[in-house]
Enzyme design. Structure first.
Site, PDB file in Angstrom:
ATOM      1  N   TYR A  31     -65.026  23.274 -11.312  1.00 17.74           N
ATOM      2  CA  TYR A  31     -66.007  21.990 -12.215  1.00 17.74           C
ATOM      3  C   TYR A  31     -66.714  23.090 -13.282  1.00 17.74           C
ATOM      4  O   TYR A  31     -66.733  24.712 -13.222  1.00 17.74           O
ATOM      5  CB  TYR A  31     -67.171  22.113 -11.295  1.00 17.74           C
ATOM      6  CG  TYR A  31     -67.214  20.324 -10.636  1.00 17.74           C
ATOM      7  CD1 TYR A  31     -67.656  19.437 -11.430  1.00 17.74           C
ATOM      8  CD2 TYR A  31     -67.008  20.930  -9.149  1.00 17.74           C
ATOM      9  CE1 TYR A  31     -67.460  18.014 -10.604  1.00 17.74           C
ATOM     10  CE2 TYR A  31     -66.828  19.294  -8.317  1.00 17.74           C
ATOM     11  CZ  TYR A  31     -67.055  18.025  -9.576  1.00 17.74           C
ATOM     12  OH  TYR A  31     -66.227  16.862  -8.568  1.00 17.74           O
ATOM     13  N   ARG A  40     -43.541  13.825  17.177  1.00 17.76           N
ATOM     14  CA  ARG A  40     -43.899  14.107  15.896  1.00 17.76           C
ATOM     15  C   ARG A  40     -45.051  12.866  15.083  1.00 17.76           C
ATOM     16  O   ARG A  40     -44.909  12.264  13.738  1.00 17.76           O
ATOM     17  CB  ARG A  40     -42.684  14.086  15.451  1.00 17.76           C
ATOM     18  CG  ARG A  40     -41.452  14.210  15.126  1.00 17.76           C
ATOM     19  CD  ARG A  40     -40.382  14.385  14.540  1.00 17.76           C
ATOM     20  NE  ARG A  40     -39.466  13.732  15.101  1.00 17.76           N
ATOM     21  CZ  ARG A  40     -38.399  14.026  15.672  1.00 17.76           C
ATOM     22  NH1 ARG A  40     -38.362  14.641  16.525  1.00 17.76           N
ATOM     23  NH2 ARG A  40     -37.358  12.338  16.696  1.00 17.76           N
ATOM     24  N   SER A  74     -58.746  15.445  -2.783  1.00 15.96           N
ATOM     25  CA  SER A  74     -60.208  16.056  -3.857  1.00 15.96           C
ATOM     26  C   SER A  74     -60.164  17.453  -3.199  1.00 15.96           C
ATOM     27  O   SER A  74     -60.416  17.655  -1.911  1.00 15.96           O
ATOM     28  CB  SER A  74     -60.964  15.275  -4.247  1.00 15.96           C
ATOM     29  OG  SER A  74     -61.608  15.695  -5.385  1.00 15.96           O
ATOM     30  N   CYS A 113     -62.127  12.464   1.131  1.00 19.78           N
ATOM     31  CA  CYS A 113     -61.713  13.658   0.787  1.00 19.78           C
ATOM     32  C   CYS A 113     -60.276  14.465   1.458  1.00 19.78           C
ATOM     33  O   CYS A 113     -59.489  14.464   1.221  1.00 19.78           O
ATOM     34  CB  CYS A 113     -62.521  15.463  -0.041  1.00 19.78           C
ATOM     35  SG  CYS A 113     -63.622  14.739  -0.976  1.00 19.78           S
TER      36      CYS A 113
END
Length: 276
Positions: free
Chosen positions: A220, A137, A178, A157
């Site tokens: 955006y 794991r 993000s 990101c």
């Protein structure tokens, strides 16, 4: 229609309908003309894709599989941080005069660490464990290295992948801090779906489920009309994903090892502005 289309539409509609706007804030990203690039966002979106049912590519717009795989191999196979090793120009804005993006992405995966079994970088450790310790794991990678952030052209990101084997099936969780939904969402989904297929094949396993966790999923401001246009389209069925089944070495995959058959998609009638 493609299941990935359903997920993408649900995500974008949720963001546009229920999202939080940062238009009153002094944000970091800017458009090419210098204007602040504001977003509408949703916190913590979690999507699940069963790779045994179909490959999770959208048809509402084209996802360039070859270019996406090229970047994936640049990071995970070449473990490079130099754009000279990349065929596309998607990282040009983040590179220095020598082409380096600093100690980011591929650089972090290529750093060797000591284990009781010997020295491995993060990719080779995953490959080792999938063959020798599939019940573990602890099969994961993490490139968000705080001590090196100041030397990165862009903070990662998509920063962490956790692999988990159930019987003969390989599953994975992609963690992303993000996500620009229009330009990067399905790009990243396709990349890591390919990665699960690659890791599974060379480890004698079957690709199972990809779970995508996005902390900040945003659209955006200048992308909103384009997203609304895309959402008005009727999706096609998912194409058939093709992969060279003869490859048993992770480092022998190339962009030509993967393709789509019968990939129908909608085209965009305008250029997508880029926030940096």
């Amino acid at each position: 229609m493609s299941y990935a289309d359903i997920v993408f539409k649900q995500n974008c509609e949720d963001i546009l309908r229920n999202g939080y706007s940062d238009e009153a804030l002094d944000v970091r990203p800017v458009w090419e003309d210098g204007a602040k690039a504001h977003t509408v966002k949703r916190f913590c979106i979690v999507n699940r894709y069963n790779l045994q049912e179909e490959f999770p590519v959208i048809t509402l717009r084209k996802t360039n599989l070859t270019a996406a795989v090229d970047e994936l191999l640049w990071i995970w196979q070449k473990k490079s941080n130099n754009i000279k090793d990349l065929s596309s120009h998607i990282w040009d804005s983040w590179a220095d005069e020598n082409g380096s993006i600093g100690k980011a992405y591929g650089y972090q995966l290529g750093v060797k660490h000591k284990y009781k079994e010997g020295e491995f970088d993060q990719v080779d450790r995953v490959l080792y464990d999938l063959k020798h310790n599939p019940q573990s794991r602890r099969i994961m990678t993490n490139i968000y290295n705080h001590s090196d952030l100041s030397e990165m052209g862009l903070y990662p990101c998509a920063y962490s992948v956790t692999f988990n084997v159930s019987g003969d099936t390989l599953n994975a969780i992609l963690n992303q801090r993000s996500q620009d939904m229009l330009t990067a969402n399905n790009w990243n989904v396709c990349q890591y779906a390919v990665l699960v297929h690659m890791m599974a094949q060379v480890s004698g396993l079957k690709a199972g489920e990809l779970v995508h966790v996005i902390a900040d999923a945003h659209i955006y401001d200048r992308h909103i009309p384009i997203v609304e246009e895309i959402l008005s389209k009727n999706p096609y069925d998912a194409p058939e994903f093709k992969m060279d089944k003869s490859i048993d070495d992770f480092y022998k995959f190339t962009t030509e090892s993967f393709s789509f058959e019968n990939y129908n998609f909608h085209t965009l009638g305008k250029k997508i502005p880029v926030a940096i």
